[in-house]
Write an enzyme that holds these catalytic residues in place. Structure first.
Site, PDB file in Angstrom:
ATOM      1  N   HIS A 219      29.892  46.676  32.973  1.00  0.00           N
ATOM      2  CA  HIS A 219      29.007  47.454  33.837  1.00  0.00           C
ATOM      3  C   HIS A 219      27.532  47.120  33.649  1.00  0.00           C
ATOM      4  O   HIS A 219      26.708  47.547  34.441  1.00  0.00           O
ATOM      5  CB  HIS A 219      29.245  48.961  33.609  1.00  0.00           C
ATOM      6  CG  HIS A 219      30.446  49.461  34.338  1.00  0.00           C
ATOM      7  ND1 HIS A 219      31.700  48.969  34.113  1.00  0.00           N
ATOM      8  CD2 HIS A 219      30.579  50.389  35.322  1.00  0.00           C
ATOM      9  CE1 HIS A 219      32.560  49.584  34.904  1.00  0.00           C
ATOM     10  NE2 HIS A 219      31.901  50.449  35.656  1.00  0.00           N
ATOM     11  N   SER A 223      30.397  43.610  38.271  1.00  0.00           N
ATOM     12  CA  SER A 223      31.516  42.695  38.442  1.00  0.00           C
ATOM     13  C   SER A 223      31.051  41.375  39.041  1.00  0.00           C
ATOM     14  O   SER A 223      30.095  41.335  39.821  1.00  0.00           O
ATOM     15  CB  SER A 223      32.553  43.317  39.388  1.00  0.00           C
ATOM     16  OG  SER A 223      33.024  44.526  38.853  1.00  0.00           O
ATOM     17  N   LYS A 247      41.965  49.857  47.415  1.00  0.00           N
ATOM     18  CA  LYS A 247      42.576  48.535  47.306  1.00  0.00           C
ATOM     19  C   LYS A 247      43.445  48.449  46.044  1.00  0.00           C
ATOM     20  O   LYS A 247      44.537  47.874  46.069  1.00  0.00           O
ATOM     21  CB  LYS A 247      41.476  47.478  47.256  1.00  0.00           C
ATOM     22  CG  LYS A 247      42.003  46.076  47.400  1.00  0.00           C
ATOM     23  CD  LYS A 247      40.868  45.090  47.559  1.00  0.00           C
ATOM     24  CE  LYS A 247      41.395  43.685  47.698  1.00  0.00           C
ATOM     25  NZ  LYS A 247      40.317  42.727  47.944  1.00  0.00           N
ATOM     26  N   ASP A 248      42.955  49.028  44.953  1.00  0.00           N
ATOM     27  CA  ASP A 248      43.750  49.021  43.719  1.00  0.00           C
ATOM     28  C   ASP A 248      45.001  49.874  43.878  1.00  0.00           C
ATOM     29  O   ASP A 248      46.035  49.586  43.266  1.00  0.00           O
ATOM     30  CB  ASP A 248      42.920  49.531  42.544  1.00  0.00           C
ATOM     31  CG  ASP A 248      41.915  48.490  42.077  1.00  0.00           C
ATOM     32  OD1 ASP A 248      42.220  47.292  42.224  1.00  0.00           O
ATOM     33  OD2 ASP A 248      40.846  48.864  41.576  1.00  0.00           O
ATOM     34  N   GLU A 291      59.441  35.940  22.749  1.00  0.00           N
ATOM     35  CA  GLU A 291      59.414  36.433  24.117  1.00  0.00           C
ATOM     36  C   GLU A 291      58.684  35.426  25.005  1.00  0.00           C
ATOM     37  O   GLU A 291      57.838  34.667  24.541  1.00  0.00           O
ATOM     38  CB  GLU A 291      58.687  37.779  24.149  1.00  0.00           C
ATOM     39  CG  GLU A 291      59.480  38.881  23.487  1.00  0.00           C
ATOM     40  CD  GLU A 291      60.498  39.496  24.431  1.00  0.00           C
ATOM     41  OE1 GLU A 291      61.568  38.888  24.602  1.00  0.00           O
ATOM     42  OE2 GLU A 291      60.219  40.562  24.996  1.00  0.00           O
TER      43      GLU A 291
END
Lengths: 446, 188, 279
Positions: A219, A223, A247-248, A291
């Site tokens: 912040h 971004s 959107k998220d 994994e």
């Protein structure tokens, strides 16, 4: 926090006003992920994965806390307690499968998040700290995932613990005492299982803490965006809420559908069958593999088959095993130096024609490494992983600085808004790679 | 789907469009809310007794070794269970009390199975705060009323295990049980 | 400075890897990897075509009961089912009385209430299937050093487990003459049995299903051929490994349908909110 035109928090509700005056937590949230955080208007779907990683961590925390209510961290009963969860605990199977597959999905979204950052140069100034903290999160995730995989105390759990702690035994002189210290014994046993459980429960909260730092650091400059051009004014940004929350929200829906398909219809597809065999210190599985999300690093580990010797003397400087361990750790640690290795002033791969080609090569390289890491340690996989590992190191440590100095980047747009407006006029003129450009949005919405 | 929505919106007047938009946003948020609530269900039910615990929820007790005046302490649902064979005298003492004068009015008949009045089956859990009362074992303090005595806070139970003195609000609980034969009961 | 160091480190690792590659390549050419019998003759499991496959697949109750019968009469002598409780046999369609009888037919460990000594008692529905051998040493001693694995999870502990069990049980055969000719050392040893579906081709377990009709199925059930019995017991073992499969799939269908609706709504909401914003 970041831009002067950011909206200010003005509580409408008297209760919120009361709280905000005494503890400005509502203000903090508003400025962090609410309308108070201005975000570039041109983010594409690849900017969804940060939020999705946060959701994945939340899923892991919630299901993990539930599983810990039923799991018994004792080598004698751990395996049976997992089966107790699967058979007798109400919705226990759901919790366990969600946790096991949730771990995989956490890594999927984090890998996409990392490669997004690599392509769009999100690691470059002024966001180096965001990147460094991200690498710390990634390391913590790997440690947490490894220790979590030990907990069911199946064959892969046991032998995974044996092999991974065995990596430390490669360190000269102090290596073996370190392995014994890590395990609290000469082989994985009750002591190891208990400490892994303790740390597996602790580390996710440490991760959550570092995520807060990660977001905090983000912040400060705000971004990044697909053009890599910094925000110039209010016209370049939209408030995080409701634009990016919406959107998220859509991205979250897609993520949950995919996760649900795995959890409910192929819950064991990403796991290894051998972990349904109780740990047996007297018998090693035919192929020990970690994994899937560790496979690229496992391939690098196994790619070193030759000792470093002084020619014609036979004196071994570094044995192959230690080289492999060093390389595996180096392959992650080098990410810490990336902001200072790649000196190109242009951030986004969209405007770096040469870099873009090598970025795709890196994607291919990591996929090949992943495949080799999951394959048995025999030819041709070892030889392929040697070439792929060599490219991996060369890409970051040799090729990136060279590209930065010889590449002629494409002309950058004057601003984010200019890029957005130009896109409508010249459809498809930008040569973004398929699926990577900001024009994956349906243009009808514009 | 998105283009269709926008197409229809374009021909709508402004007010219609706004309302429709709000509706979709509200619907989306409501769906998220419903989903969140649905997730709570497994998170809450996982704490309920698991299938193996429920399967242990019945206990068989063999009565053949219990003489009149004796009691045994056994386990039902991980809690103590008292099984006592009352003597004639104890039954008479219990019947002599006027049930309506009690704190928790119940007669011995109501607390035993018809025709098996001498078999008193109760939980060994004081209804005050859950201690295990004394009186089932040989030589233990049976309290002032000859039944059970809870040492934690001094609750006295009579020969029908009814609360007579002390802080406990209720009689010792009689669990559901049935006689599977003359000398065996199935509790639960 | 960082870049110089990075360059050197990169050169070092890449260089070592390329040397290793060349070294490995030379070795690969001069001593090509030897083919092994396992590589050439090992077979992947055949598809048995189970009712529980696919997102809507369900267990066939009659088949599970037949499979349980095969397990009880053929496998149970050596293989335990230690994660499974008798009570869960209700999933197979047995009623309470039948489950009680099944449990009571087996002895489970207990403590003598009078002497405190270890003893056994009849099983109850709440008990789990008892172990066949008290410990691995006893199991190994009784079976020529090969410990018969617990079968509770076998269908999840092998790749393509149910098909694997089916293929293994119906796949015993004589060792191919070609194999012995090509790999004389790989001849099936004493006390071992050739089976191409087993990882190293030779396993200690003698063929458990040896003839049709070995187990007598009830009225109206298919003919108990070896193939049928193998299929039935494999289905049963899939159930023991994944008893919650039907609940999982039916929950999953509801969850996915809900999420599809929610996601479409989320998409429409997203488009609405961005409707006036070019991006």
């Amino acid at each position: 926090m970041s831009f002067p035109w950011a909206e200010h928090y003005t509580p409408k509700n008297p209760v919120m006003k009361w709280v905000d005056e005494r503890l400005p937590l509502p203000r903090l949230v508003y400025n962090a992920v609410g309308a108070g955080y201005p975000v570039p208007r041109n983010l594409n779907y690849f900017w969804n994965f940060g939020v999705l990683a946060g959701v994945a961590l939340t899923i892991q925390l919630v299901t993990g806390i539930v599983l810990a209510m039923h799991y018994a961290a004792n080598a004698g009963v751990a395996f049976d307690s997992v089966e107790h969860i699967m058979r007798d605990v109400n919705s226990g199977w759901l919790m366990r499968y969600a946790h096991a597959n949730g771990a995989s999905f956490f890594f999927i979204v984090v890998y996409l998040h990392i490669f997004r950052g690599l392509y769009y140069g999100s690691y470059k100034a002024p966001r180096e700290m965001v990147w460094l903290l991200g690498v710390v999160i990634f390391l913590l995730m790997m440690a947490t995932a490894f220790m979590g995989y030990v907990l069911p105390w199946g064959q892969m759990s046991f032998w995974g613990a044996q092999v991974i702690t065995g990596l430390f035994a490669a360190i000269p002189v102090v290596g073996e005492p370190i392995q014994v210290w890590l395990l609290g014994g000469f082989a994985p046993g009750n002591a190891a299982l208990n400490r892994f459980f303790s740390l597996h429960y602790l580390l996710p909260f440490v991760i959550a803490g570092v995520i807060i730092l990660h977001i905090w650091a983000l912040h400060i400059p705000g971004s990044s965006n697909p053009t890599g051009v910094e925000v110039k004014g209010p016209q370049d940004t939209v408030p995080f809420h409701p634009y990016y929350t919406a959107k998220d929200g859509f991205g979250l829906g897609v993520f949950l559908i995919l996760l649900a398909l795995m959890v409910f219809f192929a819950p064991n597809a990403l796991g290894h069958p051998d972990n349904y065999i109780p740990a047996n210190p007297l018998s090693t599985p035919a192929h020990i593999v970690p994994e899937w999300y560790f496979w690229p690093f496992y391939a690098i580990l196994r790619a070193f088959t030759m000792d470093l010797v002084i020619p014609f003397t036979g004196i071994v400087l570094i044995p192959a095993k230690l080289l492999g361990v060093m390389a595996m750790f180096a392959s992650i640690l080098l990410l810490f130096f990336l902001p200072w290795i790649d000196t190109s002033p242009v951030r986004s791969g969209n405007y770096r024609p040469l870099f873009k080609k090598f970025w795709w090569l890196l994607i291919l390289d990591v996929l090949v490494l992943g495949y080799c890491g999951g394959a048995p340690a025999e030819e041709p996989w070892v030889m392929i992983s040697q070439i792929a590992s060599a490219y991996y190191f060369a890409h970051f440590l040799i090729i990136l600085p060279i590209i930065a100095s010889i590449e002629r980047p494409l002309p950058l747009p004057g601003s984010i808004t200019e890029a957005v407006l130009a896109k409508g006029k010249f459809e498809g003129e930008q040569s973004a790679p398929p699926g990577m450009g900001s024009d994956t949005q349906p243009t009808g919405a514009a | 789907m998105a283009t269709e929505v926008q197409g229809t919106e374009a021909v709508m007047d402004e007010g219609e469009g706004v309302r429709r938009r709000d509706f979709i946003n509200i619907a989306a948020v409501s769906f998220a809310g419903v989903g969140g609530l649905a997730v709570l269900y497994p998170l809450v039910t996982q704490m309920s007794p698991s299938a193996d615990v429920l399967a242990q929820a019945t206990t068989e007790v063999d009565l053949s070794a219990i003489q009149p005046g004796q009691a045994i302490k056994t386990v039902f649902r991980s809690q103590p269970l008292f099984v006592r064979q009352l003597t004639e005298k104890e039954i008479a003492e219990a019947d002599a009390v006027d049930a309506s004068s009690l704190r928790d009015p119940q007669t011995l008949e109501e607390r035993t199975i018809e025709g098996k009045k001498q078999w008193l089956v109760t939980m060994g859990v004081c209804t005050h705060l859950g201690c295990v009362p004394l009186g089932a074992g040989e030589g233990e303090n049976k309290g002032e009323y000859g039944g059970y005595f809870c040492p934690c806070h001094g609750s006295h139970y009579d020969t029908a295990a009814r609360i007579r003195k002390g802080p406990a609000p209720k009689n010792l609980v009689v669990p559901e049980y049935q006689f599977t034969s003359d000398t065996a009961i199935l509790v639960g | 400075m960082v870049r110089v160091l990075a360059f050197l480190v990169g050169l070092f690792f890449s260089g070592m890897l390329l040397l290793s590659f060349i070294w490995g390549g030379v070795a690969f050419v001069s001593e090509p990897p030897v083919p092994t019998a396992e590589k050439e003759f090992h077979k992947h499991p055949e598809k048995a075509g189970f009712s529980f496959e696919g997102p809507f697949g369900k267990y066939d109750r009659a088949q599970l009961q037949r499979g349980f019968q095969v397990y009880s009469e053929v496998c149970a002598a050596c293989h335990s089912l230690h994660q499974v409780a008798f009570r869960s046999l209700a999933d197979l369609g047995y009623n309470e009385a039948e489950i009680k009888a099944i449990a009571a037919a087996r002895q489970v460990p207990a403590v003598d209430p009078n002497t405190g000594e270890a003893t056994t008692r009849e099983g109850a529905p709440a008990d789990k299937f008892p172990l066949v051998y008290p410990n691995n040493v006893a199991a190994a001693a009784a079976n020529n050093n090969a410990i018969p694995p617990d079968l509770s999870l076998i269908a999840k502990a092998r790749h393509d487990g149910a098909n694997y069990v089916y293929s293994l049980l119906s796949g015993y055969q004589d060792q191919p003459a070609e194999l012995v000719r090509k790999f004389p050392d790989a001849k099936t040893g004493e006390g071992l049995h050739y089976n191409p579906y087993f990882a190293n081709l030779n396993l200690a377990m003698a063929p458990p299903l040896v003839m049709d009709g070995q187990v007598t199925y009830g009225e109206g059930q298919p003919k108990p051929t070896i193939d049928q019995m193998a299929k039935d017991v494999s289905a049963f073992l899939m159930w023991t490994a994944e008893p919650k499969m039907e609940a999982r799939k039916s929950t999953g269908i509801a969850v996915v349908i809900f999420l599809l609706f929610a996601t479409v709504l989320a998409y429409m909401s997203y488009q609405n909110i961005w409707a006036n914003k070019k991006h």
